[in-house]
Enzyme design. Structure first.
Site, mmCIF file in Angstrom:
data_model
loop_
_atom_site.group_PDB
_atom_site.id
_atom_site.type_symbol
_atom_site.label_atom_id
_atom_site.label_comp_id
_atom_site.label_asym_id
_atom_site.label_seq_id
_atom_site.Cartn_x
_atom_site.Cartn_y
_atom_site.Cartn_z
ATOM 1 N N ASP A 261 0.856 -1.184 0.000
ATOM 2 C CA ASP A 261 0.000 0.000 0.000
ATOM 3 C C ASP A 261 0.891 1.233 0.000
ATOM 4 O OD1 ASP A 261 -2.081 1.737 0.107
ATOM 5 O OD2 ASP A 261 -2.858 1.072 2.041
ATOM 6 N N ALA A 262 1.259 1.667 -1.196
ATOM 7 C CA ALA A 262 2.138 2.827 -1.346
ATOM 8 C C ALA A 262 1.478 3.954 -2.133
ATOM 9 C CB ALA A 262 3.448 2.419 -2.023
ATOM 10 N N LYS A 263 0.379 3.637 -2.837
ATOM 11 C CA LYS A 263 -0.414 4.632 -3.574
ATOM 12 C C LYS A 263 0.463 5.533 -4.441
ATOM 13 C CE LYS A 263 -4.109 4.696 -0.105
ATOM 14 N NZ LYS A 263 -3.463 3.858 0.942
ATOM 15 N N ARG A 264 1.351 4.916 -5.196
ATOM 16 C CA ARG A 264 2.243 5.693 -6.047
ATOM 17 C C ARG A 264 1.492 6.213 -7.271
ATOM 18 N NH1 ARG A 264 4.930 5.681 -1.766
ATOM 19 N NH2 ARG A 264 7.085 4.937 -1.728
ATOM 20 N N THR B 243 -0.738 -0.661 -4.697
ATOM 21 C CA THR B 243 -1.787 0.344 -4.884
ATOM 22 C C THR B 243 -1.214 1.541 -5.631
ATOM 23 O OG1 THR B 243 -1.329 1.339 -2.715
ATOM 24 C CG2 THR B 243 -3.080 -0.312 -2.831
#
Length: 279
Positions: A95-98, A125
């Site tokens: 879960d890094a939402k790059r 993510t």
């Protein structure tokens, strides 16, 4: 030939159930566990969660920010956490939402999706809000590596609506547009596509959206954020079989006792199983 993420996810969900447990070492949780808010506490926390649950949950979702805040030593703990979880048979969703463009997006993708990277994860993510096309480097590398992506589509935070519910010139809102892109990515894939959406379990009735994207739907919000397993059929409708419900604090607050962590995860897994329609 690497088996695609969607196929591996379908297999582990069918075998273990769909529960995804977050690894979110908040400073407050470390304190509740009686651990110091330092790298030693971070390592103890992460190892305890993985060792307690790695043989029974489908997916672990480490939140990279809680490791990155300790600098390079925290990232080293994250690397070890990912490797130990995957070695034990669980899938890891980072879960890094790059989200960025061009070579920068490609570099983010290489950090988490290149097979020889120390942070290689089964899925990542990503944020599409520089335009869905900006994700192209991550999509290409995910396909090459047999990894997956989870695209922020309909998130549970109230602020998300001002972007995701904005209506385009064609009359379709932005969230629905992201879902349509994912349908295209997953067309023809069996038993499940590798490109999923993040859709909040707290959002209530989503019957106006087509959630049948032939890919997984990560459903944060179960537990501490207020959604329950019993809510999932109402929110996700016919797409329920492809939902990956995420619980973080609802399980983690029962640590550091490994038995209590397992008991909590089992309760959520049982409630989710009961909420799913019979096959």
């Amino acid at each position: 030939m690497t088996e695609p993420f969607g196929a591996r996810l379908r297999h582990v969900m069918d075998e273990r159930g769909p529960l995804c447990v977050g690894i979110d070492p908040h400073a407050s949780l470390l304190t509740e566990w009686g651990l110091a808010d330092d790298v030693s506490g971070l390592e103890r926390f992460s190892r305890t969660v993985v060792e307690a649950l790695c043989d029974r949950v489908a997916v672990f979702k480490p939140q990279s920010a809680f490791f990155e805040r300790f600098g390079s030593r925290g990232v080293a703990v994250l690397e070890k956490t990912v490797q130990e979880a995957r070695a034990a048979g669980a899938l890891v969703l980072m879960d890094a939402k790059r989200g960025d463009i061009g070579s920068t997006m490609a570099a983010y993708a290489e950090a988490f999706l290149r097979k020889d990277s120390p942070l290689f994860s089964d899925a990542l993510t990503v944020s599409p809000y520089l335009g869905y096309g900006s994700l192209s480097p991550a999509i290409a590398l995910a396909r090459e590596s047999g990894a997956g992506l989870f695209v922020l589509a309909l998130t549970s935070n109230p602020e998300g609506g001002e972007v995701q519910h904005a209506v385009r010139a064609d009359g379709r809102n932005v969230g629905a547009t992201m879902l349509a892109h994912l349908v295209a990515e997953n067309t023809g894939e069996e038993p499940l596509g590798s490109f999923g959406a993040v859709v909040g379990a707290t959002l209530g009735d989503l019957s106006t959206y087509d959630l049948d994207i032939n890919g997984p739907l990560l459903a944060p919000g179960v537990g501490a954020q207020g959604a329950t397993p019993a809510d999932l059929p109402r929110v996700f409708g016919a797409a329920i079989r492809n939902v990956v419900p995420n619980v973080s604090r609802g399980v983690l607050r029962h640590g550091p006792d490994a038995g209590a962590l397992r008991d909590s995860a089992e309760r959520f897994a049982d409630e989710i199983r009961s909420a799913l329609p019979s096959a």
